[in-house]
Scaffold this active site. Structure first.
Site, mmCIF file in Angstrom:
data_model
loop_
_atom_site.group_PDB
_atom_site.id
_atom_site.type_symbol
_atom_site.label_atom_id
_atom_site.label_comp_id
_atom_site.label_asym_id
_atom_site.label_seq_id
_atom_site.Cartn_x
_atom_site.Cartn_y
_atom_site.Cartn_z
ATOM 1 C CB CYS A 152 -0.878 0.032 1.223
ATOM 2 S SG CYS A 152 -1.828 -1.459 1.474
ATOM 3 C CD1 TRP A 187 -0.750 -6.375 -3.054
ATOM 4 C CD2 TRP A 187 -0.922 -7.087 -0.947
ATOM 5 N NE1 TRP A 187 -0.423 -7.706 -3.035
ATOM 6 C CE2 TRP A 187 -0.524 -8.178 -1.755
ATOM 7 C CE3 TRP A 187 -1.102 -7.306 0.419
ATOM 8 C CZ2 TRP A 187 -0.284 -9.453 -1.239
ATOM 9 C CZ3 TRP A 187 -0.873 -8.574 0.927
ATOM 10 C CH2 TRP A 187 -0.466 -9.628 0.090
ATOM 11 C CE LYS A 244 13.045 -13.874 -8.534
ATOM 12 N NZ LYS A 244 13.682 -13.318 -7.402
ATOM 13 C CD GLU A 283 9.249 -13.893 -7.183
ATOM 14 O OE1 GLU A 283 8.582 -13.439 -6.245
ATOM 15 O OE2 GLU A 283 10.469 -13.702 -7.253
ATOM 16 C CG HIS A 318 15.959 -39.057 0.593
ATOM 17 N ND1 HIS A 318 16.069 -40.317 1.151
ATOM 18 C CD2 HIS A 318 17.230 -38.612 0.437
ATOM 19 C CE1 HIS A 318 17.345 -40.604 1.350
ATOM 20 N NE2 HIS A 318 18.074 -39.584 0.912
ATOM 21 C CE LYS A 334 11.327 -4.660 -5.711
ATOM 22 N NZ LYS A 334 11.959 -5.925 -6.101
HETATM 23 C C1 G6P Z 1 8.625 -9.593 -1.497
HETATM 24 C C2 G6P Z 1 9.289 -9.314 -2.825
HETATM 25 C C3 G6P Z 1 10.541 -10.158 -2.945
HETATM 26 C C4 G6P Z 1 11.466 -9.930 -1.758
HETATM 27 C C5 G6P Z 1 10.745 -10.131 -0.429
HETATM 28 C C6 G6P Z 1 11.588 -9.635 0.741
HETATM 29 O O1 G6P Z 1 8.157 -10.898 -1.461
HETATM 30 O O2 G6P Z 1 8.407 -9.602 -3.888
HETATM 31 O O3 G6P Z 1 11.212 -9.781 -4.136
HETATM 32 O O4 G6P Z 1 12.529 -10.818 -1.826
HETATM 33 O O5 G6P Z 1 9.541 -9.376 -0.416
HETATM 34 O O6 G6P Z 1 11.734 -8.244 0.611
HETATM 35 P P1 G6P Z 1 12.931 -7.393 1.162
HETATM 36 O O7 G6P Z 1 12.622 -5.981 0.726
HETATM 37 O O8 G6P Z 1 12.911 -7.539 2.660
HETATM 38 O O9 G6P Z 1 14.183 -7.917 0.570
#
Ligand code: G6P
Length: 605
Positions: free
Chosen positions: A2, A74, A482, A485, A501, A600
């Site tokens: 947000c 969000w 990657k 997502e 396993h 993000k």
């Molecule tokens: C979100 C983003 C990821 C990131 C994670 C941790 O899930 O989409 O790209 O790795 O948050 O964020 P930070 O800002 O703490 O690295």
């Protein structure tokens, strides 16, 4: 996640409020809105489309005002619908925007219902709106002060009231809020970037602060209600659009920026000096006997890679934990441990909470590895190392990850040096490897056309397995993350030794198995694991390096990395995995930079 913008001016501020949202868009959102004060009370425009649509709507309607607030949401409480989009009203008298989560919203809602308040949304935010309304006696600042005293959870809010023209009241706890000081106009925002260009003077509000902006002044009170001053900083936040240049998406651009980002992150002088982490770092490093790394998402995988480096180079025991787990479990605190938080944004709610939790358990030695100098996390730790990836817009982290790896490698060697485990010759070798990294990365980026050919095949799959061993197991994890997502293909990663396993049961001709296979001590073991896949008809896609001696054959395709890169090989090997995910997603036509349901900056739990 947000975003909040608020403004008081003598000009129409709707363009500023909407432009602010556009700049915060990259953080992820699913609805947005703007409200201004009119003669009859607040008026609003809300939408579940992009900010560009909100912009078009406000222009078409000639929606204008001199006092207003805006928001990208969000969804947490309530679906991303128009009714749940902010600004949220109470009795057509006040409008509010809110970031965060109110934990006691149900009991507050029941109490407000008993007083006759009707709820038009499913949001926890509407509780705050009605609460402020119920406490309003002609002074919005006092009403907000009264309301926030009753809130449990995290919030940053901005509020306008019909009887208080030229006034926006804000408050924060757990979510960031900054005040922008203009000339005859003032601003509020969850990030300085939102209003950069309108002013470059910002004050960062502290936990529990309530503030009021008017045309000619700013008033701040601390959590106890006492008048407070917060330092005003000159912040040159770059507000202009980040140009895409020749790239199709920000993610592609950011993948290709990695040689530059890494070059900028490696210190120009001695890259293994303790003082790079803070003036008293040497003293802190000498006194610790272990490390506890806390992070989320991609940053957590950077931490997992660091464990291999730190234990092998510096011989210091290192634990790595997912922040959201650590903060809620009973653990055995070690006051001699250095707590390292890794975060691109420095805003991730779980990582910040885990850091505070560790501090509350008596672990006072803390270090943040972070890409945002002004973030909350950097203010909270004793030591810091800033990565210089530059602004990362694609939700899927790329250049932030590789610069984190560089920072963590530097940490490992620095600690190893201080403990006498790194000889001068080794130090010189590590330094050479680091300095040559940008050039080596350019060589890897040149593999893009071969990776595009693989992406054609991956785009038709619904599942994929990623294998790695040792240092490259976290890289396999990151490659799988990657792919899932941004392309929405189900992908899982395993240390290759675990294949038999469980995951081997999934291997058929339909299952692509991506293998990260540099020529390290585990290569021969990995080759045996690859044979296990081939014997079951599985299709191997192998990223080998110059010395791996693996060749393409039936059921096995190989892309050869230009160089063998020793201990720093994870930094090179993650890049083709980023490109594979990116091109697969492009072929599947997904919204690469803003994948569904993701944000993000995850500023709520
Ligand atoms: C979100 C983003 C990821 C990131 C994670 C941790 O899930 O989409 O790209 O790795 O948050 O964020 P930070 O800002 O703490 O690295």
């Amino acid at each position: 996640m947000c975003g909040i913008v608020g403004a008081v001016a003598q000009r129409n501020i709707v363009p500023v409020l909407v432009e602010g949202l556009r700049r915060l868009e990259y953080r992820g959102y699913d609805s947005c809105g703007v409200a201004v004060l009119g003669a009859e009370g607040p008026r609003r425009v809300r939408g579940t489309e992009r900010v560009a649509d909100l912009d078009a709507q406000t222009q078409e309607m000639h929606f204008e005002g001199v006092t207003g607030i805006s928001h990208t949401r969000w969804a947490t409480h309530g679906a991303p619908t128009i009714d749940n989009a902010h600004p949220i009203f109470s009795n057509n008298a006040l409008a509010i925007v809110h970031n965060g989560i109110i934990e006691n919203y149900e009991s507050l809602r029941d109490a407000l219902r008993a007083k006759g308040y009707q709820f038009a949304s499913q949001t926890d935010t509407e509780v705050i709106a009605h609460l402020i309304h119920s406490l309003y006696r002609g002074d919005l600042f006092a009403a907000v002060q009264g309301a926030v005293r009753e809130l449990h959870g995290a919030y940053a809010i901005a509020v306008i009231h019909k009887d208080q023209p030229h006034t926006v009241v804000g408050a924060r706890a757990g979510s960031p809020l900054v005040v922008g000081y203009g000339k005859g106009e003032n601003f509020l925002a969850s990030d300085a970037l939102a209003v950069a260009g309108n002013t470059d003077r910002f004050a960062y509000l502290e936990e529990g602060d309530v503030c009021e902006i008017t045309l000619d002044g700013v008033r701040i009170a601390d959590r106890d209600g006492h008048a407070a001053q917060r330092a005003v900083h000159a912040v040159q936040a770059y507000g202009g659009a980040v140009e895409l240049g020749p790239y199709r998406h920000y993610m592609q651009k950011e993948i290709f920026e990695q040689p530059r980002a890494i070059g900028d992150t490696i210190p120009a002088a001695d890259p293994f000096g303790a003082d790079l982490f803070g003036a008293n770092a040497r003293e802190v490093f000498d006194g610790i006997d272990s490390l506890l790394i806390l992070a989320c998402g991609t940053s957590y995988y950077a931490g997992l890679t660091a464990k291999y480096w730190i234990e092998s180079i510096a011989k210091i025991r290192t634990d790595v934990e997912i922040a959201s787990e650590y903060r809620y479990r009973d653990s055995v605190p070690n006051p001699r441990s250095l707590v390292v938080t890794i975060s691109q944004s420095g805003e991730t709610a779980d990582t910040i909470a885990a850091l505070k939790h560790a501090q509350s358990l008596g672990m006072k030695h803390t270090l943040a590895v972070c890409n945002v100098a002004t973030s909350a996390m950097v203010q909270l730790t004793e030591l810091k190392f800033l990565t210089h990836a530059g602004r990362e817009i694609g939700v899927a982290s790329t250049k932030a990850f590789t610069t984190q790896l560089v920072a963590l490698f530097i940490l490992a060697v620095t600690l190893g040096k201080l403990r006498g485990h790194v000889s001068d010759a080794q130090e010189a070798e590590y330094q050479k490897l680091l300095r040559h990294l940008p050039a080596a990365l350019n060589g890897v980026l040149a593999l893009e056309p071969q990776i595009i050919a693989w992406a054609d095949e991956f785009a038709r799959k619904e599942n994929a397995l990623f294998l790695g061993r040792g240092l490259h197991y976290p890289i396999a994890l990151e490659g799988a993350l990657k792919l899932k997502e941004i392309s929405y293909i189900h992908a899982e990663a395993y240390p290759a030794g675990e294949l038999k396993h469980g995951p081997l049961a999934l291997v058929t001709e339909a299952m692509p198995v991506v293998t990260v296979a540099p020529n390290d001590a585990l290569l021969e073991k990995l080759k045996s694991n690859m044979q296990e896949v081939r014997a079951r008809g599985g299709k191997l896609y192998v990223f080998a390096d110059a010395d791996s001696h693996i060749v393409s054959d039936d059921g096995i395709q190989v892309i050869r990395m230009p160089e063998h890169y020793g201990l720093l090989s994870p930094i090179l090997h993650v890049v083709p995995l980023q490109l594979l995910a990116y091109h697969t997603a492009c072929k599947r036509g997904t919204d690469v930079d803003k994948p569904r349901n993701l944000a993000k900056s995850v500023t709520v739990e």
